[in-house]
Design a protein around this motif. Structure first.
Motif, mmCIF file in Angstrom:
data_model
loop_
_atom_site.group_PDB
_atom_site.id
_atom_site.type_symbol
_atom_site.label_atom_id
_atom_site.label_comp_id
_atom_site.label_asym_id
_atom_site.label_seq_id
_atom_site.Cartn_x
_atom_site.Cartn_y
_atom_site.Cartn_z
ATOM 1 N N PHE A 188 2.719 -2.474 4.469
ATOM 2 C CA PHE A 188 2.110 -0.349 4.254
ATOM 3 C C PHE A 188 3.027 0.293 5.001
ATOM 4 O O PHE A 188 3.497 -0.019 6.102
ATOM 5 C CB PHE A 188 0.799 -0.354 4.808
ATOM 6 C CG PHE A 188 0.361 -1.063 5.688
ATOM 7 C CD1 PHE A 188 0.550 -0.907 6.882
ATOM 8 C CD2 PHE A 188 -0.806 -1.859 5.446
ATOM 9 C CE1 PHE A 188 -0.117 -1.134 8.031
ATOM 10 C CE2 PHE A 188 -0.393 -2.873 6.685
ATOM 11 C CZ PHE A 188 -0.818 -2.421 7.595
ATOM 12 N N PRO B 120 3.850 3.805 8.118
ATOM 13 C CA PRO B 120 2.658 4.200 9.255
ATOM 14 C C PRO B 120 1.521 4.967 8.400
ATOM 15 O O PRO B 120 1.673 5.830 7.789
ATOM 16 C CB PRO B 120 3.234 5.336 10.006
ATOM 17 C CG PRO B 120 5.203 5.069 9.456
ATOM 18 C CD PRO B 120 4.965 4.272 7.779
ATOM 19 N N VAL B 121 0.207 4.570 8.962
ATOM 20 C CA VAL B 121 -1.048 5.095 8.172
ATOM 21 C C VAL B 121 -1.443 5.992 9.331
ATOM 22 O O VAL B 121 -0.495 7.299 9.736
ATOM 23 C CB VAL B 121 -1.920 4.505 8.705
ATOM 24 C CG1 VAL B 121 -2.184 2.513 8.930
ATOM 25 C CG2 VAL B 121 -2.109 4.792 10.657
ATOM 26 N N THR B 122 -1.789 6.923 7.844
ATOM 27 C CA THR B 122 -1.841 8.946 7.953
ATOM 28 C C THR B 122 -4.090 9.053 7.326
ATOM 29 O O THR B 122 -4.092 10.058 7.109
ATOM 30 C CB THR B 122 -1.118 9.032 6.970
ATOM 31 O OG1 THR B 122 -1.419 8.546 5.829
ATOM 32 C CG2 THR B 122 0.130 9.177 7.455
ATOM 33 N N GLY B 123 -4.513 8.357 8.179
ATOM 34 C CA GLY B 123 -5.554 8.393 7.634
ATOM 35 C C GLY B 123 -6.646 9.909 8.798
ATOM 36 O O GLY B 123 -6.018 9.597 9.506
ATOM 37 N N GLY B 124 -7.746 9.645 9.006
ATOM 38 C CA GLY B 124 -8.496 10.465 10.216
ATOM 39 C C GLY B 124 -8.585 12.078 9.388
ATOM 40 O O GLY B 124 -8.011 12.746 8.684
ATOM 41 N N TYR C 28 -2.027 -6.013 13.140
ATOM 42 C CA TYR C 28 -0.486 -5.709 13.075
ATOM 43 C C TYR C 28 0.334 -7.181 13.633
ATOM 44 O O TYR C 28 0.121 -7.474 14.553
ATOM 45 C CB TYR C 28 -0.531 -4.802 13.404
ATOM 46 C CG TYR C 28 -1.287 -3.104 13.305
ATOM 47 C CD1 TYR C 28 -0.507 -2.675 12.064
ATOM 48 C CD2 TYR C 28 -2.450 -2.442 13.780
ATOM 49 C CE1 TYR C 28 -1.059 -1.170 10.815
ATOM 50 C CE2 TYR C 28 -2.840 -1.695 13.052
ATOM 51 C CZ TYR C 28 -2.510 -0.879 11.856
ATOM 52 O OH TYR C 28 -2.686 0.272 11.604
ATOM 53 N N PHE D 216 0.819 -1.582 -0.455
ATOM 54 C CA PHE D 216 0.099 -0.398 0.148
ATOM 55 C C PHE D 216 0.735 1.371 -0.075
ATOM 56 O O PHE D 216 2.054 1.149 0.674
ATOM 57 C CB PHE D 216 -1.092 0.274 1.416
ATOM 58 C CG PHE D 216 -2.061 -1.018 1.393
ATOM 59 C CD1 PHE D 216 -2.788 -0.972 0.593
ATOM 60 C CD2 PHE D 216 -2.007 -1.779 2.069
ATOM 61 C CE1 PHE D 216 -4.096 -1.850 0.368
ATOM 62 C CE2 PHE D 216 -3.529 -3.271 2.116
ATOM 63 C CZ PHE D 216 -4.024 -3.020 1.160
ATOM 64 N N ALA D 217 0.105 2.465 -0.293
ATOM 65 C CA ALA D 217 0.291 3.966 -0.455
ATOM 66 C C ALA D 217 1.964 3.658 -1.143
ATOM 67 O O ALA D 217 2.169 3.127 -2.342
ATOM 68 C CB ALA D 217 0.671 4.348 1.447
ATOM 69 N N TRP D 218 3.360 4.581 -0.366
ATOM 70 C CA TRP D 218 4.118 4.474 -1.050
ATOM 71 C C TRP D 218 4.849 3.063 -1.369
ATOM 72 O O TRP D 218 5.768 2.791 -2.487
ATOM 73 C CB TRP D 218 5.533 5.179 -0.806
ATOM 74 C CG TRP D 218 5.615 5.330 0.750
ATOM 75 C CD1 TRP D 218 5.912 5.793 1.923
ATOM 76 C CD2 TRP D 218 6.370 4.369 1.391
ATOM 77 N NE1 TRP D 218 5.781 5.544 3.154
ATOM 78 C CE2 TRP D 218 6.927 4.611 2.486
ATOM 79 C CE3 TRP D 218 7.238 3.925 0.736
ATOM 80 C CZ2 TRP D 218 7.791 4.182 3.381
ATOM 81 C CZ3 TRP D 218 8.314 2.682 1.705
ATOM 82 C CH2 TRP D 218 8.313 2.754 2.844
#
Lengths: 83, 155, 155, 83
Positions: free
Chosen positions: A77, A79-83, A61, A6-8
């Protein structure tokens, strides 16, 4: 084993998922990441900084010592950055 | 309740669903996160954001959000709770996330709302890609978010 | 903004006014207080509330609310804030109060929202008269509300 | 001096407001409450527990030592319970 990116990590590897069959010696998350790094320079670059590579096995996790098995879904992935 | 969706949501209608017909709810707390048009980069001052794309891990997202919601309901006496998180491409000013909690007790609603957004930010598998004049950049996780989540960790 | 009114309010519309057309707001926090149908009396278990009348001190109410709002804006970097408090006779399930704060920073919005409702509860001159099957009773102030307000006091 | 009464203080006194002219010796909030108590048993009962009688002079919360003057608006009320 199903690998998801995921992501980068997806960007650096140029794919969102793949089916891989790690050799028998790959029994933990840490060993899986070590083995992935040997596959190509792209993997090596993407996984170089392990602090920013989070791992989920079968939607949970986990840490580097967690076991991995052939039927697992393993997601890598940042570290998450949602919200 | 947990929802992950591309569509926008109607805050008033969502909060009404938490409370309509109920007479035992003393307070509802909510937090709405929006796309800001400015990115603060310590090394380069401010840069304009033209759009933001929310990526997530379908399956794990819903599972993790449900676990976070269950944790809130185990810690506080809640009469209702709701997490809505949007995915896809959003423009500055658009809503990203809604977290709402309802309780007979004001502090339970307020604290659990803060808990939900703090844990969601650090645990739910979403990633933000910001589009700026200098290109698209994946947002880096912030230490301040980790610290905000850490204070809810039980020793 | 401060409003003291008999009429109900539309949460979605009120929050939209705080953010519409803005692209610099990262988060909106809000708290809505509702009339509960149950009164907890330590000495007598629970008793049903059939209605609640909110009395206030016109003039001082608006002044005190404006001061509380100004205090919040001095303590946190807020892009918007709103306090609406209803007066008159309300039925269980009806909305009493709305507090909302908007900021570019999530924690600023959440903390200031909690501050506003905590201080409003202990400082704004409103009084609740509860109607129950045993008659009408003025609600007594609660030590827990004083404690909630006290933690915002600066030494 | 304009006196205002709210909530159960209004109920116990049977009025929401009144104009009073305290004697010259009444210079502080505490002295005003003491003087009010002498007016009738209703005032004495309403003001008996000073811990639950809050005072605002000209729309500001004040303590027992705060001065009062003839033109003031003085409000007496129980601890607030809004929100």
């Amino acid at each position: 084993m199903k690998l998801l990116y995921f992501a980068w990590l997806r960007g650096k590897l140029g794919k969102a998922s793949e089916e891989l069959s790690p050799p028998p010696g790959v029994a933990t998350v840490g060993q899986l990441l070590d083995w992935l790094e040997t596959l190509s320079p792209a993997y090596k670059a993407a996984l170089a900084d392990r602090r920013v590579v989070k791992v989920a096995v079968n939607l949970e996790y986990v840490g580097a010592e967690h076991p991995v098995a052939p039927g697992d879904e393993v997601a890598l992935f940042p570290p998450v950055t949602g919200g | 309740m947990i929802r992950v969706q591309e569509a926008d949501f109607d805050i008033g209608a969502e909060l009404a669903q938490l409370t309509d017909g109920r007479r035992d709810i003393g307070g509802v707390a909510c937090f709405v996160g929006l796309v800001r048009d400015m990115l603060r980069k310590p090394e380069a001052g401010e840069e304009s954001i033209t759009a933001m794309t929310l990526e997530h891990y379908p399956g794990m997202t819903e599972k993790r959000l449900a676990e976070i919601e269950a944790e809130a309901r185990a810690r506080w006496p809640l009469e209702g709770s709701l997490i809505i998180h949007r995915v896809g491409r959003l423009l500055p000013g658009e809503r990203i996330v809604l977290v709402a909690t309802a309780s007979s007790h004001r502090q339970a609603a307020l604290e659990s709302c803060q808990f939900l957004i703090d844990w969601l930010k650090t645990q739910a598998p979403f990633w933000k890609l910001e589009e700026t004049s200098s290109g698209a950049h994946w947002v880096a996780a912030r230490a301040s978010d980790d610290q905000a989540a850490e204070r809810w960790r039980r020793s």
